[in-house]
Design a protein around this motif. Structure first.
Motif, PDB file in Angstrom:
ATOM      1  N   SER A  51       0.860  -1.185   0.000  1.00  0.00           N
ATOM      2  CA  SER A  51       0.000   0.000   0.000  1.00  0.00           C
ATOM      3  C   SER A  51       0.900   1.241   0.000  1.00  0.00           C
ATOM      4  O   SER A  51       2.075   1.161   0.383  1.00  0.00           O
ATOM      5  N   PRO A  52       0.377   2.405  -0.395  1.00  0.00           N
ATOM      6  CA  PRO A  52       1.213   3.617  -0.384  1.00  0.00           C
ATOM      7  C   PRO A  52       1.874   3.899   0.962  1.00  0.00           C
ATOM      8  O   PRO A  52       3.045   4.284   1.014  1.00  0.00           O
ATOM      9  N   VAL A  53       1.167   3.682   2.059  1.00  0.00           N
ATOM     10  CA  VAL A  53       1.746   3.931   3.389  1.00  0.00           C
ATOM     11  C   VAL A  53       2.852   2.916   3.692  1.00  0.00           C
ATOM     12  O   VAL A  53       3.956   3.279   4.127  1.00  0.00           O
ATOM     13  N   ASP A  54       2.584   1.634   3.445  1.00  0.00           N
ATOM     14  CA  ASP A  54       3.589   0.595   3.699  1.00  0.00           C
ATOM     15  C   ASP A  54       4.778   0.736   2.750  1.00  0.00           C
ATOM     16  O   ASP A  54       5.906   0.389   3.105  1.00  0.00           O
ATOM     17  N   TYR A  55       4.519   1.246   1.543  1.00  0.00           N
ATOM     18  CA  TYR A  55       5.616   1.448   0.589  1.00  0.00           C
ATOM     19  C   TYR A  55       6.648   2.420   1.152  1.00  0.00           C
ATOM     20  O   TYR A  55       7.857   2.195   1.046  1.00  0.00           O
ATOM     21  N   GLN A  56       6.163   3.496   1.767  1.00  0.00           N
ATOM     22  CA  GLN A  56       7.099   4.468   2.347  1.00  0.00           C
ATOM     23  C   GLN A  56       7.922   3.818   3.454  1.00  0.00           C
ATOM     24  O   GLN A  56       9.130   4.045   3.556  1.00  0.00           O
ATOM     25  N   GLU A  57       7.270   2.990   4.291  1.00  0.00           N
ATOM     26  CA  GLU A  57       7.976   2.408   5.428  1.00  0.00           C
ATOM     27  C   GLU A  57       8.931   1.291   5.032  1.00  0.00           C
ATOM     28  O   GLU A  57      10.068   1.242   5.506  1.00  0.00           O
ATOM     29  N   SER A  62       9.814   0.178   1.752  1.00  0.00           N
ATOM     30  CA  SER A  62      10.581   0.227   0.510  1.00  0.00           C
ATOM     31  C   SER A  62      11.250   1.572   0.282  1.00  0.00           C
ATOM     32  O   SER A  62      12.470   1.658   0.228  1.00  0.00           O
ATOM     33  N   PHE A  63      10.451   2.636   0.173  1.00  0.00           N
ATOM     34  CA  PHE A  63      11.044   3.848  -0.376  1.00  0.00           C
ATOM     35  C   PHE A  63      12.098   4.491   0.512  1.00  0.00           C
ATOM     36  O   PHE A  63      13.069   5.070   0.005  1.00  0.00           O
ATOM     37  N   GLN A  64      11.952   4.401   1.826  1.00  0.00           N
ATOM     38  CA  GLN A  64      12.975   5.042   2.678  1.00  0.00           C
ATOM     39  C   GLN A  64      14.351   4.399   2.453  1.00  0.00           C
ATOM     40  O   GLN A  64      15.378   5.059   2.599  1.00  0.00           O
ATOM     41  N   TYR A  65      14.374   3.124   2.061  1.00  0.00           N
ATOM     42  CA  TYR A  65      15.652   2.442   1.802  1.00  0.00           C
ATOM     43  C   TYR A  65      16.193   2.785   0.408  1.00  0.00           C
ATOM     44  O   TYR A  65      17.397   2.953   0.235  1.00  0.00           O
ATOM     45  N   ILE A  66      15.278   2.913  -0.556  1.00  0.00           N
ATOM     46  CA  ILE A  66      15.698   3.398  -1.887  1.00  0.00           C
ATOM     47  C   ILE A  66      16.293   4.802  -1.753  1.00  0.00           C
ATOM     48  O   ILE A  66      17.301   5.126  -2.381  1.00  0.00           O
ATOM     49  N   GLN A  67      15.669   5.628  -0.915  1.00  0.00           N
ATOM     50  CA  GLN A  67      16.172   6.988  -0.702  1.00  0.00           C
ATOM     51  C   GLN A  67      17.604   6.975  -0.172  1.00  0.00           C
ATOM     52  O   GLN A  67      18.445   7.786  -0.605  1.00  0.00           O
ATOM     53  N   GLN A  68      17.900   6.055   0.742  1.00  0.00           N
ATOM     54  CA  GLN A  68      19.286   5.935   1.250  1.00  0.00           C
ATOM     55  C   GLN A  68      20.256   5.632   0.103  1.00  0.00           C
ATOM     56  O   GLN A  68      21.361   6.174   0.049  1.00  0.00           O
ATOM     57  N   ILE A  69      19.823   4.756  -0.806  1.00  0.00           N
ATOM     58  CA  ILE A  69      20.684   4.376  -1.941  1.00  0.00           C
ATOM     59  C   ILE A  69      20.909   5.582  -2.858  1.00  0.00           C
ATOM     60  O   ILE A  69      22.041   5.866  -3.276  1.00  0.00           O
ATOM     61  N   CYS A  75       4.273   1.253  -9.037  1.00  0.00           N
ATOM     62  CA  CYS A  75       4.459   2.254  -7.965  1.00  0.00           C
ATOM     63  C   CYS A  75       4.119   3.667  -8.412  1.00  0.00           C
ATOM     64  O   CYS A  75       4.713   4.628  -7.946  1.00  0.00           O
ATOM     65  N   TRP A  76       3.142   3.801  -9.312  1.00  0.00           N
ATOM     66  CA  TRP A  76       2.761   5.141  -9.783  1.00  0.00           C
ATOM     67  C   TRP A  76       2.409   6.068  -8.620  1.00  0.00           C
ATOM     68  O   TRP A  76       2.650   7.268  -8.675  1.00  0.00           O
ATOM     69  N   PHE A  77       1.856   5.476  -7.536  1.00  0.00           N
ATOM     70  CA  PHE A  77       1.418   6.276  -6.379  1.00  0.00           C
ATOM     71  C   PHE A  77       2.583   6.953  -5.667  1.00  0.00           C
ATOM     72  O   PHE A  77       2.375   7.872  -4.871  1.00  0.00           O
ATOM     73  N   ALA A  78       3.808   6.489  -5.930  1.00  0.00           N
ATOM     74  CA  ALA A  78       4.989   7.063  -5.266  1.00  0.00           C
ATOM     75  C   ALA A  78       5.801   7.962  -6.200  1.00  0.00           C
ATOM     76  O   ALA A  78       6.865   8.443  -5.814  1.00  0.00           O
TER      77      ALA A  78
END
Length: 341
Positions: A212-218, A220-227, A244-247
């Motif tokens: 879900s968009p909320v779970d994606y941030q927690e 997945s995306f915060q780790y992609i951001q580190q990369i 992942c269009w929602f992100a």
């Protein structure tokens, strides 16, 4: 200096005569010359033998003349390096006999020395660069930490990755520990790839759309951001999240040089969601390469019109399928190379 730097210029957002083109999974399974090597060598032998990996990387370039090469490898070399056993079973796909399901499983996962455990990838980059002779750029890649976790916990491919998601939701602390270990390994790996000579890197979040968009941030995306944060000053970073269009709005603010878009998101929506200022890559439906070559050419031209020729890299919306006729792949590439406004 790279002679054909169209791809790198598009990543910088420069004005170009036509957009650059390459295809995800272009090195491999749809090419007859690849199938010959597949008959002789198993999957991870091909990945782990620099001579074979470099040869497979340049095969499509010789045949079609794309504007960028992508190193033949696999996202699952990362868990292998982290002491997680990975097999590639014929007609089944990846199989991990000892999946990570508990804290004690997690405790045996290491953050490896990249040179010792993945030196064969770095050697393949060196050999590939020699073969390419600076004609075109070379892309290195890794899976997103979430996508790698999916395989590590599930133990195999899946349509829904219920076990992986369940692990995150019932043991969030352990999940975040695993995600951080994968992230630290991936950053070291991609940095080593850039030092070895790749000109850009791509992060594949193949299973991001499962969240879900909320779970994606927690998860997945915060780790992609580190990369992205760790790599963006070393080389351009492309982030591709399937489903992942929602992100896309958050991704556009991440510092990535470009964002991949899958075929379920229109060019208009992708430009709108990203604010119109970042380079986009995609988004031709891979199954559409089964259409007649003339249809493919018309659809590719239309796609370029919709995205616009600048700040755009022509690609598929996911990897090329194994049963695509070689002349259809050629029609896709040629349509871009013949493009005029």
């Amino acid at each position: 200096m790279i002679k054909n730097d169209l791809f790198l210029r598009a990543l910088k957002g420069e004005t170009v005569d036509r957009p650059p083109v390459w295809m995800m999974r272009q090195a491999g399974r749809y090419l007859p010359e690849f199938m010959e090597l597949k008959e002789k060598y198993d999957f991870f032998t091909r990945c782990q033998t620099p001579e074979l990996a470099s040869e497979i990387t340049v095969q499509p370039i010789r045949r079609y003349g794309m504007d960028a090469a992508i190193l033949f490898s696999d996202i699952l070399v990362i868990p292998q390096a982290m002491d997680i056993e990975v097999e590639m079973k014929p007609n089944f796909g990846p199989y991990l006999p000892k999946p990570i399901r508990s804290q004690s499983d997690l405790d045996r996962v290491i953050i490896p020395n990249i040179k010792e455990s993945l030196g064969y990838v770095l050697d393949a980059i060196t050999m590939t660069k020699e073969k390419l002779e600076d004609e075109i750029p070379l892309i290195g890649f890794a899976g997103s930490p979430w996508t790698i976790l999916c395989y590590c916990v599930e133990g195999q491919g899946s349509k829904s990755f219920d076990k992986a998601r369940g692990f995150c939701f019932t043991q969030p602390e352990a999940a975040h520990q695993l995600l951080q270990k994968i992230t630290d390994t991936t950053i070291a790996y991609l940095k080593a790839k850039v030092r070895a000579g790749v000109n850009a890197v791509q992060v594949f979040d193949s299973w991001g759309g499962m969240l879900s968009p909320v779970d994606y941030q927690e998860f997945s995306f915060q780790y992609i951001q580190q990369i992205v944060d760790a790599l963006k000053d070393d080389a351009p970073v492309i982030v591709f999240g399937k489903g992942c269009w929602f992100a896309l709005k958050e991704m556009a603010q991440s510092g990535a040089s470009a964002l991949g878009v899958d075929w379920t998101c229109s060019a208009q929506n992708a430009r709108y969601l990203t604010g119109g200022n970042i380079t986009l890559q995609g988004n031709f439906d891979p199954a559409r390469l089964l259409s007649p070559p003339e249809t493919i050419k018309k659809m590719v031209t239309q796609m370029i019109h919709e995205f616009g020729k600048d700040k755009y890299v022509v690609n598929l919306g996911h990897g090329i399928l194994p049963h695509i006729p070689v002349e259809n792949a050629r029609a896709f590439i040629d349509a871009v190379k013949e493009y005029t406004e």
